[in-house]
Design an enzyme around this catalytic site. Structure first.
Site, PDB file in Angstrom:
ATOM      1  N   ARG A  79       0.693  -1.420  -0.042  1.00  0.00           N
ATOM      2  CA  ARG A  79       0.066  -0.008   0.143  1.00  0.00           C
ATOM      3  C   ARG A  79       0.902   1.222   0.020  1.00  0.00           C
ATOM      4  NH1 ARG A  79      -5.397  -1.063   3.867  1.00  0.00           N
ATOM      5  NH2 ARG A  79      -6.028  -2.918   2.764  1.00  0.00           N
ATOM      6  N   ASN A 122       1.877  -6.271  -2.267  1.00  0.00           N
ATOM      7  CA  ASN A 122       0.297  -6.262  -2.093  1.00  0.00           C
ATOM      8  C   ASN A 122      -0.446  -5.154  -2.305  1.00  0.00           C
ATOM      9  OD1 ASN A 122      -1.849  -7.646  -0.811  1.00  0.00           O
ATOM     10  ND2 ASN A 122      -1.688  -6.193   0.771  1.00  0.00           N
ATOM     11  N   GLU A 123      -1.433  -5.075  -2.984  1.00  0.00           N
ATOM     12  CA  GLU A 123      -2.237  -3.834  -3.095  1.00  0.00           C
ATOM     13  C   GLU A 123      -1.300  -2.677  -3.279  1.00  0.00           C
ATOM     14  OE1 GLU A 123      -4.699  -3.670   0.354  1.00  0.00           O
ATOM     15  OE2 GLU A 123      -5.823  -5.493  -0.137  1.00  0.00           O
ATOM     16  N   ASN A 124      -0.473  -2.711  -4.346  1.00  0.00           N
ATOM     17  CA  ASN A 124       0.344  -1.590  -4.700  1.00  0.00           C
ATOM     18  C   ASN A 124      -0.190  -0.463  -5.553  1.00  0.00           C
ATOM     19  OD1 ASN A 124       2.412  -4.238  -4.847  1.00  0.00           O
ATOM     20  ND2 ASN A 124       3.115  -2.596  -3.642  1.00  0.00           N
ATOM     21  N   ARG A 182      -0.513  -9.755  -5.530  1.00  0.00           N
ATOM     22  CA  ARG A 182      -2.022  -9.559  -5.399  1.00  0.00           C
ATOM     23  C   ARG A 182      -2.653  -8.188  -5.492  1.00  0.00           C
ATOM     24  NH1 ARG A 182      -5.235  -7.705  -1.863  1.00  0.00           N
ATOM     25  NH2 ARG A 182      -7.540  -8.467  -2.286  1.00  0.00           N
TER      26      ARG A 182
END
Length: 829
Positions: free
Chosen positions: A390, A426-428, A465
């Site tokens: 994030r 993850n969730e970049n 992801r």
């Protein structure tokens, strides 16, 4: 001036830690005799200066602790405050007894959060940024200098004062982002080890052992790096390879010049015994390093396996399709935060395996090597990732940390046969740590990390992801599909998954499921969801995790009952059995965990998507997975902690039995309700569902698995049995709190609160917030982040409970907004 310069040079030489954890058979865990101070010091001198009791130098006050230790063990789930983010100090004294002539003294940190500085006496010997990769520092010269210091030698009687500063202060130029849905813990929350090494020792061993596609042979190549500060020029290494049964497979000795990276051994293994989740067969590599002055022996466990992701198709292991049946894990536990002991880790991983898991994603950071070893031994395939999570993309310091952590993760966990995927992020696609958010910059850095991963380890694949604009960069991609929770209905799952699979070469669905409040059950879980419509997307969007605003969704509008969530899981699992192209999935998450982003959840600051609570107490959903995934015969009636069901007189009530057996007979109050055959496509509970008439008052339910063909070898009938009350009285709004107590163990007593209406009828669907306070000779057992371990919690079926540790008499006050506070006196027996 000359002396000061030499000290400065020493600090610079030692400030860079070794990149990897140390291969050795002799680790001394430094668990006892530590002191901890919350907050910062004015200087390192404050940690070691002489301090007479009661003097001003004795302030601030240190407290005794054992390692591992997390300084957010309680405040991460304290319902009334933000968790502490700042500095914390640790100190101890080392008794050095190095058995090696000219040997080295190494401090190894298996993980410390999030920035760490290490001091020997007053000399800074190392610093490290990153809370999850292991790292080591050679303190040999610093120890010698401390012993040569007259003041240090005299005051500490030859022992070596060691001080460590940990810091988890918010820093946007450090990964992971504070926008991440988990706590960035602080402290020495993994083991710290003292290691004695000979003057030449192993620094890292890398083993490549690919298996040919026909499974008839495998290559074995071993490379090594060495710690050799004195530049010893001659050494030999002896290798002994043992099969899983202990028999010798291969043996060889080679002479090496231990400088840099050296190829050591290379051979071919015929007909290797293959590693798999059902049979996690491990070979042992025993390596002995000999120099004219010393000898060191280490062992590495390896497994031979061949895996592949078929393009737009399934996953294969050792030539056969394997449906990846997975979950996720955070390093988090009730009462300790991230500071889990090896015993706690082992208990958790065995519980995961007993549920039938063969795959796990370690989210969202490199985890303890203990976990990887357990995955090797238990037979659990692994996706492990770096904490680029994030917030966007920071500057060079930020990116350098990501590169370093990827390198360390791959280097340190390379030899584990359980690992098949290196996760790069993850969730970049989640912005807001920086004023700018550039997809092109994120793509460029993702490409750089992808290339670095393949350079470091060509044998494994890469994955991320939820970052659609990077889905073409990595080898394996997982989109965001939260059917039935953050978006749409859970019946959307199969069609959306097939659509997403066709968009990428290798699809693997990680993160799905939903929250459930342990102990909360519902007779009508779908009633609040009438406004939710199905659709073509189940992607979680920004703000969907919030409990207000946005489109109708189960995460906001649902009752968070165990009743709903078992149906959601059940539907997904039955569909997965009819998707021949599916590589597999991993539901989020095995165990509830703490998060700073969810203060208003039923258990404040806890993500409640686990199938076990934060203390490993099983929820009902655990048994749903067992019924689909395990071979050992099992049977479980839904609702073991559902004390009171409700409804009208003669109203039919659904009874679910989760079992992997071929057929089950159900008895209600001793009367058979018939035998039903298990059929995974007969939703819910794979056909093991009955609609029954219950009597007012006490009811007894018994389920008996009928002997016959099934998943396991059932030699005798297995049964499950529960009892509960059936309430037919209707209630109005909650108006009162009724309290009672009952003993637990020793000095522990339960206090339970039940919401009732004005007539005293229990309000079985009430979800009011209930708070406990205690005064007197006792204390609440609180801040555990569980449904019965928080002093402030939403009611489950109108009640809430907490334990008190008594040593006398205690007054307990129980509050709920809009309701008169209730009191009860609790006395020790």
């Amino acid at each position: 001036m000359k002396r000061l310069s030499s000290i400065f040079i020493l600090s610079i030489l030692l400030i860079l830690p070794l990149n990897a954890t140390i291969p050795t058979q002799q680790r001394i865990r430094l668990t006892d005799s530590w002191e901890y101070l919350k907050g910062d010091l004015g200087s390192i001198w404050e940690a070691v200066r002489p301090a007479a009791p009661g003097s001003s130098e004795a302030v601030p006050i240190w407290q005794q602790v054992t390692l591992p230790h997390c300084f957010n063990a309680e405040d991460a789930v304290d319902p009334d405050i933000n968790y502490y983010q700042g500095a914390g100090w640790y100190r101890t004294q080392l008794s050095i007894k190095n058995p090696y002539l000219n040997g080295r003294i190494i401090l190894e940190f298996e993980g410390a959060g999030q920035k760490t500085e290490v001091y020997v006496y007053t000399y800074k010997v190392a610093s490290h940024t990153g809370g999850y990769d292991g790292w080591s520092v050679d303190i040999t010269e610093a120890v010698q200098q401390a012993l040569a210091n007259p003041d240090c030698a005299k005051r500490f009687n030859g022992r070596i004062p060691l001080s460590v500063r940990c810091d988890n202060t918010r820093d946007t130029e450090m990964i992971p982002s504070d926008l991440s849905d988990f706590n960035l813990y602080g402290g020495l929350y993994r083991y710290v080890n003292l290691i004695y090494q000979p003057e030449v020792s192993f620094s890292n061993i890398q083993i490549e052992n690919p298996v040919e596609k026909d499974m008839k042979s495998a290559s074995l190549k071993i490379q090594g790096t060495f710690h050799n500060p004195n530049d010893i020029r001659q050494a030999s290494i002896h290798l002994l390879l043992k099969a899983p049964n202990g028999e010798k497979v291969w043996e060889q000795t080679t002479t090496v010049l231990p400088l840099g990276t050296n190829p050591l051994f290379e051979t071919t293994i015929k007909n290797p015994i293959l590693w798999s989740p059902d049979q996690p067969q491990l070979y042992t590599c025993e390596l002995t390093l000999t120099t004219p002055q010393s000898k060191q022996t280490i062992t590495e466990s390896i497994g031979f396996r061949h895996f592949e992701f078929i393009e737009n198709g399934p996953f294969r292991l050792n030539g056969e399709r394997l449906l990846l049946r997975g979950t996720h894990r955070h390093e988090d536990h009730a009462g300790v935060g991230a500071a889990m002991t090896e015993e706690q880790m082992e208990a958790e991983m065995k519980l995961i395996k007993e549920m039938g898991v063969n795959f796990i994603r370690l989210g969202h950071y490199q985890q303890s090597d203990i976990i990887l070893r357990l995955c090797d031994q238990l037979g659990i395939l692994v996706w492990e990732e770096i904490p680029w999570c994030r917030g966007g993309l920071g500057g060079e310091k930020y990116q350098a940390q990501a590169r370093r952590m990827l390198t360390n993760m791959i280097t340190q966990h390379h030899n584990h046969p359980s690992v098949i995927l290196w996760g790069l992020g993850n969730e970049n696609d989640w912005p807001n740590d920086f004023s700018t958010f550039e997809q092109s910059a994120i793509r460029a850095f993702m490409k750089e990390l992808n290339d670095l991963s393949h350079q470091l380890d060509p044998s494994r694949m890469t994955s991320i992801r939820r970052c659609d604009f990077c889905n073409d960069i990595v080898d394996v991609y997982s989109p965001s599909i939260w059917a039935g929770w953050y978006r749409g209905q859970f019946t959307d799952y199969k069609s959306i998954s097939e659509k997403e699979m066709k968009r990428v070469k290798h699809f693997l669905h990680v993160e799905w499921g939903g929250d459930s409040h342990a102990g909360r059950h519902s007779e009508y879980p779908f009633n609040p969801l009438q406004a939710i419509t199905g659709g073509n997307s189940a992607d979680e969007r920004a703000g969907d995790f919030a409990l207000q605003g946005g489109d109708p969704r189960a995460s906001r509008d649902g009752d968070w009952s165990e009743t709903y969530i078992v149906k959601l899981f059940d539907w997904h699992l039955k569909e997965q059995e009819t998707m021949p192209w599916l590589t597999g999935t991993a539901f989020w998450v095995f165990k509830d965990f703490s998060t700073p982003l969810r203060p208003d959840n039923p258990v404040p600051y806890v993500n409640q998507k686990g199938v076990v609570e934060r203390d490993l107490t099983k929820k009902e959903a655990y048994y749903v997975f067992q019924s689909y995934w395990t071979k050992q015969p099992m049977i479980h009636i839904y609702g073991h902690n559902w004390r009171t069901r409700w409804g009208k007189v003669n109203e039919e009530k659904e009874i679910l039995v989760y079992s992997n057996c071929a057929a089950v007979e159900l008895f209600v109050n001793g009367v058979s309700q018939g035998v039903k055959q298990r059929n995974s496509q007969d939703f819910p509970a794979a056909g093991l569902h009955w609609n029954c008439i219950l009597k007012a008052g006490e009811n007894n339910i018994k389920a008996v698995a009928v002997k016959g063909p099934g998943k396991g070898n059932m030699k005798a009938a297995i049964t499950d049995e529960i009892s509960f009350n059936y309430q037919t009285e209707e209630w109005s709004n909650p108006k009162q709190l009724k309290l009672k107590t009952y003993p637990d163990k020793g000095s522990i007593v339960w206090v339970e609160a039940q919401l009732t209406d004005n007539k005293g009828i229990p309000c079985l669907d009430a979800t009011n917030v209930i708070s406990f306070e205690a005064a007197g000779d006792g204390k609440l057992i609180q801040n555990l982040g569980t449904s019965t371990g928080s002093r402030k919690v939403q009611a489950y079926n109108g009640r809430a409970a907490i334990r008190i540790d008594l040593n006398g008499t205690c007054q307990v006050a129980v509050k709920s907004p809009g309701i008169q506070t209730a009191f009860i006196e609790v006395k020790a027996e």
